[in-house]
Every structure is written in C-alpha cells, then in structure tokens.
Scaffold this active site. Structure first.
Site, PDB file in Angstrom:
ATOM      1  N   GLY A 149     -30.428   0.190 -28.106  1.00  0.00           N
ATOM      2  CA  GLY A 149     -29.475  -0.798 -27.600  1.00  0.00           C
ATOM      3  C   GLY A 149     -29.595  -0.969 -26.096  1.00  0.00           C
ATOM      4  O   GLY A 149     -29.325  -2.039 -25.550  1.00  0.00           O
ATOM      5  N   ALA A 150     -30.042   0.106 -25.433  1.00  0.00           N
ATOM      6  CA  ALA A 150     -30.158   0.045 -23.975  1.00  0.00           C
ATOM      7  C   ALA A 150     -31.203  -0.995 -23.557  1.00  0.00           C
ATOM      8  O   ALA A 150     -31.088  -1.598 -22.497  1.00  0.00           O
ATOM      9  CB  ALA A 150     -30.506   1.423 -23.419  1.00  0.00           C
ATOM     10  N   GLY A 190       0.350   6.297  -3.635  1.00  0.00           N
ATOM     11  CA  GLY A 190       1.273   5.568  -4.502  1.00  0.00           C
ATOM     12  C   GLY A 190       0.686   4.215  -4.870  1.00  0.00           C
ATOM     13  O   GLY A 190      -0.531   4.025  -4.892  1.00  0.00           O
ATOM     14  N   GLY A 191       1.581   3.268  -5.110  1.00  0.00           N
ATOM     15  CA  GLY A 191       1.146   1.931  -5.512  1.00  0.00           C
ATOM     16  C   GLY A 191       0.241   1.267  -4.491  1.00  0.00           C
ATOM     17  O   GLY A 191      -0.526   0.353  -4.826  1.00  0.00           O
TER      18      GLY A 191
HETATM   19  C1  HXC Z   1       8.883   4.928   6.665  1.00  0.00           C
HETATM   20  C2  HXC Z   1       7.369   6.494   7.331  1.00  0.00           C
HETATM   21  C3  HXC Z   1       6.752   6.451   6.072  1.00  0.00           C
HETATM   22  C4  HXC Z   1       7.265   5.580   5.102  1.00  0.00           C
HETATM   23  C5  HXC Z   1       5.683   7.846   7.290  1.00  0.00           C
HETATM   24  N1  HXC Z   1       6.693   7.363   8.041  1.00  0.00           N
HETATM   25  N2  HXC Z   1       5.713   7.304   6.076  1.00  0.00           N
HETATM   26  N3  HXC Z   1       8.428   5.742   7.625  1.00  0.00           N
HETATM   27  N4  HXC Z   1       8.338   4.850   5.451  1.00  0.00           N
HETATM   28  N5  HXC Z   1       6.727   5.466   3.912  1.00  0.00           N
HETATM   29  C6  HXC Z   1       6.977   7.700   9.424  1.00  0.00           C
HETATM   30  C7  HXC Z   1       7.486   9.102   9.604  1.00  0.00           C
HETATM   31  O1  HXC Z   1       8.877   9.149   9.405  1.00  0.00           O
HETATM   32  C8  HXC Z   1       7.112   9.366  11.036  1.00  0.00           C
HETATM   33  O2  HXC Z   1       8.038   8.730  11.873  1.00  0.00           O
HETATM   34  C9  HXC Z   1       5.808   8.631  11.196  1.00  0.00           C
HETATM   35  O3  HXC Z   1       5.759   7.672  10.156  1.00  0.00           O
HETATM   36  C10 HXC Z   1       4.597   9.520  11.052  1.00  0.00           C
HETATM   37  O4  HXC Z   1       4.747  10.295   9.878  1.00  0.00           O
HETATM   38  P1  HXC Z   1       4.526  11.867   9.878  1.00  0.00           P
HETATM   39  O5  HXC Z   1       5.076  12.378   8.606  1.00  0.00           O
HETATM   40  O6  HXC Z   1       5.005  12.457  11.137  1.00  0.00           O
HETATM   41  O7  HXC Z   1       2.920  11.924   9.877  1.00  0.00           O
HETATM   42  P2  HXC Z   1       1.960  12.859   9.082  1.00  0.00           P
HETATM   43  O8  HXC Z   1       2.393  14.279   9.241  1.00  0.00           O
HETATM   44  O9  HXC Z   1       0.594  12.500   9.518  1.00  0.00           O
HETATM   45  O10 HXC Z   1       2.151  12.489   7.546  1.00  0.00           O
HETATM   46  C11 HXC Z   1       1.806  11.219   7.100  1.00  0.00           C
HETATM   47  C12 HXC Z   1       2.285  11.034   5.634  1.00  0.00           C
HETATM   48  C13 HXC Z   1       3.790  11.347   5.550  1.00  0.00           C
HETATM   49  C14 HXC Z   1       1.493  11.964   4.755  1.00  0.00           C
HETATM   50  C15 HXC Z   1       1.958   9.595   5.252  1.00  0.00           C
HETATM   51  O11 HXC Z   1       4.462  10.648   6.592  1.00  0.00           O
HETATM   52  C16 HXC Z   1       4.375  10.973   4.231  1.00  0.00           C
HETATM   53  O12 HXC Z   1       4.217  11.705   3.255  1.00  0.00           O
HETATM   54  N6  HXC Z   1       5.059   9.829   4.196  1.00  0.00           N
HETATM   55  C17 HXC Z   1       5.714   9.351   3.021  1.00  0.00           C
HETATM   56  C18 HXC Z   1       4.693   8.840   2.054  1.00  0.00           C
HETATM   57  C19 HXC Z   1       5.362   8.233   0.849  1.00  0.00           C
HETATM   58  O13 HXC Z   1       5.876   8.917  -0.005  1.00  0.00           O
HETATM   59  N7  HXC Z   1       5.394   6.882   0.836  1.00  0.00           N
HETATM   60  C20 HXC Z   1       5.921   6.154  -0.206  1.00  0.00           C
HETATM   61  C21 HXC Z   1       4.796   6.149  -1.238  1.00  0.00           C
HETATM   62  S1  HXC Z   1       5.204   5.202  -2.601  1.00  0.00           S
HETATM   63  P3  HXC Z   1       8.436   9.288  13.287  1.00  0.00           P
HETATM   64  O14 HXC Z   1       9.487   8.345  13.767  1.00  0.00           O
HETATM   65  O15 HXC Z   1       8.905  10.676  13.087  1.00  0.00           O
HETATM   66  O16 HXC Z   1       7.193   9.220  14.095  1.00  0.00           O
HETATM   67  C22 HXC Z   1       4.668   3.742  -2.187  1.00  0.00           C
HETATM   68  C23 HXC Z   1       4.938   2.799  -3.231  1.00  0.00           C
HETATM   69  C24 HXC Z   1       4.175   1.544  -3.068  1.00  0.00           C
HETATM   70  O17 HXC Z   1       4.123   3.467  -1.200  1.00  0.00           O
HETATM   71  C25 HXC Z   1       4.549   0.770  -4.254  1.00  0.00           C
HETATM   72  C26 HXC Z   1       3.743  -0.424  -4.426  1.00  0.00           C
HETATM   73  C27 HXC Z   1       3.975  -0.958  -5.780  1.00  0.00           C
END
Ligand code: HXC
Length: 515
Positions: free
Chosen positions: A405-406, A171-172
């Site tokens: 040009g290069a 993402g971002g």
């Molecule tokens: C809160 C999160 C989290 C998040 C993971 N966790 N991502 N908690 N916010 N964004 C937590 C999970 O709930 C879990 O908690 C622990 O971290 C480990 O995650 P798992 O899923 O068990 O691990 P894994 O299987 O290795 O997968 C990792 C992952 C997945 C691929 C990153 O967790 C995931 O898809 N997370 C969401 C990613 C996402 O969509 N993020 C937002 C992106 S947009 P527990 O308590 O169970 O251990 C963004 C915008 C930024 O970031 C914008 C900037 C402008």
C-alpha cells in the site's frame, strides 16, 4: 494649546509605550536570557520597516487592581513591516507587562492585524511570550483567545502563519500556534502545554518539569508540535526569515524564484548511492542534497518521525517541497507519526502552490498492535488523502523499495502524480520476495525434496519478475527509468514542463480528510 495637543505630550506617550512594563521588568527579561518584544521585532524585520499600530491601546478592566495601573500597548506590540523586502504582519507579546497576559484589548490588537494580513494577503508572524489569559479579566480574555483562534482558522490556507514560542505558552493559548502552519521553539526558555506540571501531578501523579513536559526538545522529538527548535532567540528569528524565503505571500501567488545560473546538472556520485544489498541503509538526505541547489535544503520537523524527511529546497532557483522515506531510520517504514507529519506538510505545500518532489524507498506500513490500536488505518489514510488531493505539480522518484500500500500512498501515478521516475535499483511489488514466495509457493516449497533450495529458486523467480522497475514501466506507471546521475536534470525539466499545470478537484464545500 492644551498639553495633550503638544508634540511633547505625544513623544512622552511614545516613550512610555516603548518602556512596556518599565526598566526593572526589562532588566528581569534580559536576565532570563530573553529579548523584549520590541527587540525581537527589530531582529525580525528589515531596518526601519516596522510600522506600529495600536501603540496607545490600554486595558479597560477595572477589577483586581487593574484600575490603578495603565500600560500603553497592553502587553503586545503589533504592526507590519518587511522581511527581505516582503510585507509581513507581526505581533510580539510583551512579557514585561503583566506577564504578556492576554486581555480583551490585547486580543483586539492581534485580531486587527490578523484581519489586515488576511485582507492584504501577507504572512502573519506571532512572537508568543505570555502567561495566558489575563486572570483579572475573566471571560473577556477567553473570548479574546477564541477570536484569535477563529481568525487563525480562517487564515489557514490563505496566508502563511508562523508562530515563535519565546516564553510560556500554556492552557488554551497553545491552540493558536497549533492551528498556524509552523511553530518554532527556543531551547530551555520556552514551553507549551495544555496543563502544566502541577496539574499533571495532581491528576496523573507524574512528576515532570516544565522543560521535560513541554520544552523545545519534547515538542521537537516526541510530539512533533515544534517544527523547528533553536538554541536561542536570535537563531529562532533567523529561522523564521529563512522559512519565509521559500513561501509565497498568500495562496494566490507563487514563492519567489532565486536567481539561478544553469550549470552542470550531472551528478555522477548518485550512481553509487544505493547499496548493493537492498537491506543496507543509506541516508536519503545525502541524495536530496546532491540533487537540489547547493545548501538549499531546509528540513522541517527534523527530529520527529525521522523515518520520513520533509522540507523545503530549491531546484534551479525555484522553491519546492520534499517528502522522502528515510531508509536510514526504521528502514523508512510508514507509521502513524510519519504519515501525519508528511500529510500536514503536503497540505501546506499544496495550499501555497509549492510543487512536490517525493523520494520513495519504503518497505511498507509498520505492523503491530501499537500501530493498529492507535489507528494507523486512519493516520496512514491522511497521507494518501493529502497526496490525492494535491493539485500542485507532483513528481516522484523511486530510488529503491516501493512495496504494498505504501507504493500507492507515496505519490504514485494512480493518485495523481504528474511524473514518476525510478532508478534501476527500484523494486516495486506487493511485498518483499521472501514473504511473497512463502505465500504463493507454499505447497511447492512444502512438497519439495529440498524446501530451502525450492524457496531460494522461487524467490529468484519472483525477484526477476517484480523486484525491479520494469513491470511498472511496461504499464506506464513509471514514466522513465533514469540513470541516477541524470536525476537533477530530469527533475528540473519535469518541473519546468509542469509550471503551468492547472489541477481541478470536483466541486465541493470541503472534503472530509480522515482526521
Ligand atoms: C495576569 C499575569 C498572568 C496572567 C502572569 N502574570 N501571568 N497576570 N494574568 N495570566 C503576571 C504576574 O502576576 C506578574 O506580575 C508578571 O505577570 C510576571 O509573572 P511572574 O509569575 O512573576 O513570572 P514568572 O515567574 O516568570 O512566571 C511566569 C508564569 C506565571 C509561569 C507564566 O506567571 C504563571 O504561572 N502565570 C499564570 C499562568 C496561567 O495559569 N494562566 C492562565 C492559563 S489558562 P507582577 O505585577 O508581579 O510583575 C489560559 C486559558 C486560555 O490561558 C484559554 C483560551 C481558551
């Protein structure tokens, strides 16, 4: 004394903070073949040099169950220390705490050390391993990201910024590494993408794995987003240390010199590097390695746009940046990717006072609809602009072809190079002999009794006039035609002579590079 005023309490808090998300989560991290945030910092910094800041920071949100758990440090370890005795600032995201997700407090910790790094003029190193914006916190975590992006931009050109991607970066979140100067990815355990495989499938119906979409090889070979890739985290961190050794602390300083003992600078083997046939390829990296200090060449973006080679090296112990056409790949032609790759590298070197050495063997720009419609005009201009604007010492060596040009773009005298050398094998002209004679002697060739013979004769005439370095040397566009074996000696002398160069650009707010 209140319990909270005792040393025991403090030590318990420190122990708690050091455990991050707890033993289970640390074990899970290790099982994935990944190190913890603190283990990574230990590998990066000199022994006992890490000074942590904000160890006891915790999140403020009380939504979606966050009121029931507190993690000291809030998913990121931040502070400063030294690498080979030189100060650096570092943040290391802790995946064991809520997936290293970025909360308001987590972002504030990163921002705090970025501000210190900018004010104190030392490199900023980010070790990224995060699930992105902390979903429970909503817009404050988006704000936190933007606060970081803003500082990445302010720090750009002031201090070197290096990002290692050691887990998810989606993402971002990708835009912080994108603004930093160098990205290092670990094969098979890190990925970067703006939208992941599920969104890709919904929108474009493409089925792709995370690794194929945004793994280290995708970004090293296809997109060029990763400047380095490493087989494991230990190697990735070694690469960061090596890279730092070529860089100054900030834009006001020069990169440190390495001790160097003058020796024999004659390299006879260079006299036979360029093949007899001008269309036979040779590897420019062999030439580079024969000229620079032994084993000092560190290639950047090695597997991306291989028709141009960029990287750092040392010449007589001093750090230099190298840009070189690669005749062994697509004949060293300039295209969109190679122009962008080299332009960004040139701007980095110029921002951080690293002199530029340019090797030229280029047949021209790549023709075709793909290139034209994807804006080779704008992208090629990036490299032209980057060289023209660079005020660091700049030396060029034309080893063979410098066409069209290069010729102008590749650090020619006309766009501000300080010293321009050519080997006797150089060919400097508007275009290759065959194409040129077919145009300018079209009538004579058509009307000749034997057109082929006439073409060959005119081609020879053209080659004699232009397919050599003498016309350019006669005008002073080339300062010296050198025997290849003396190249190292001439370059060492040249950079020494240019050591105190002061280059000024016209006063302006900033230029408008063709982005
Ligand atoms: C809160 C999160 C989290 C998040 C993971 N966790 N991502 N908690 N916010 N964004 C937590 C999970 O709930 C879990 O908690 C622990 O971290 C480990 O995650 P798992 O899923 O068990 O691990 P894994 O299987 O290795 O997968 C990792 C992952 C997945 C691929 C990153 O967790 C995931 O898809 N997370 C969401 C990613 C996402 O969509 N993020 C937002 C992106 S947009 P527990 O308590 O169970 O251990 C963004 C915008 C930024 O970031 C914008 C900037 C402008």
């Amino acid at each position: 004394m209140h319990e909270k005023n005792t040393l025991e309490y403090l030590n318990r808090q420190i122990e708690l903070a050091k455990k991050g998300g707890g033993d289970d989560k640390i074990e899970a991290q290790h099982k994935k073949g990944k190190l913890t945030a603190r283990e990574r910092i230990e590998l990066l910094l000199d022994r006992d040099s890490f000074q942590e800041l904000g160890m006891l920071v915790s999140h403020r949100s009380r939504d979606f169950g966050l009121d029931k758990q507190t993690f000291l440090g809030d998913g990121v370890v931040t502070g400063y220390g030294t690498v080979n005795g030189r100060l650096v600032y570092v943040f290391s995201q802790d995946f064991t705490v809520l997936g290293g997700s970025l909360s308001e407090a987590h972002a504030e910790k990163i921002v705090k050390i970025m501000d210190l790094a900018i004010k104190n003029g030392a490199p900023m190193i980010g070790l990224n391993d995060s699930g992105g914006a902390r979903i429970q916190e909503g817009v404050v975590s988006l704000g936190g990201y933007a606060d970081i992006f803003y500082r990445n931009t302010l720090a750009s050109g002031v201090i070197p910024q290096i990002s290692a991607i050691l887990g998810p970066c989606a993402g971002g979140a990708v835009y912080s590494p994108a603004i930093t100067d160098f990205n290092i990815m670990v094969e098979h355990s890190s990925y970067m993408f703006v939208t992941g495989p599920n969104v890709v499938k919904t929108v474009t119906h493409e089925e792709v794995s995370s690794e194929d979409l945004g793994g280290a090889s995708a970004h090293s070979i296809k997109s060029g987003v990763a400047h380095f890739s490493a087989p494991n985290e230990v190697d990735a961190i070694e690469k960061i240390k090596k890279l730092l050794s070529y860089l100054p602390q900030n834009c006001e300083e020069n990169a440190p010199d390495l001790p160097y003992e003058a020796g024999n600078d004659i390299r006879e083997e260079l006299n036979n590097v360029v093949p007899e046939n001008p269309n036979t390829p040779y590897d420019i990296k062999d030439v580079i390695c024969k000229i620079v200090d032994s084993k000092s060449f560190l290639e950047v973006n090695k597997d991306f746009a291989e028709n141009i080679v960029v990287g750092f090296a040392r010449l007589a112990g001093k750090s230099i940046g190298i840009v070189a056409n690669q005749p062994a790949f697509l004949a060293g032609v300039l295209d969109i990717h190679s122009s962008k790759k080299a332009a960004r590298f040139v701007r980095f070197c110029d921002a951080f006072n690293i002199p530029l050495l340019v090797f030229v063997d280029v047949p021209g720009f790549l023709p075709g609809t793909d290139q034209e419609w994807n804006a080779i005009i704008t992208n090629g201009a990036k490299l032209l602009y980057a060289f023209s604007e660079a005020t660091v010492p700049r030396i060029s060596l034309i080893t063979r072809k410098a066409y069209g040009g290069a010729y102008d773009v590749m650090n020619s005298k006309h766009i501000g190079a300080d010293l321009n050398f050519a080997w006797p094998s150089a060919e400097i002209a508007v275009m290759g002999a065959k194409g040129a004679t077919e145009i300018i002697f079209k009538k004579e060739i058509q009307e000749a009794a034997n057109p082929e013979e006439m073409l060959a004769m005119k081609e020879e005439e053209y080659k004699d006039r232009f397919a050599n370095p003498y016309a350019a040397a006669a005008r002073g566009y080339i300062d010296e035609i050198i025997e290849p074996q003396f190249t190292r000696q001439r370059l060492i002398r040249g950079f020494k002579m240019l050591e105190n160069k002061v280059g000024n650009l016209p006063k302006k707010k900033h230029g408008n590079i063709p982005l």
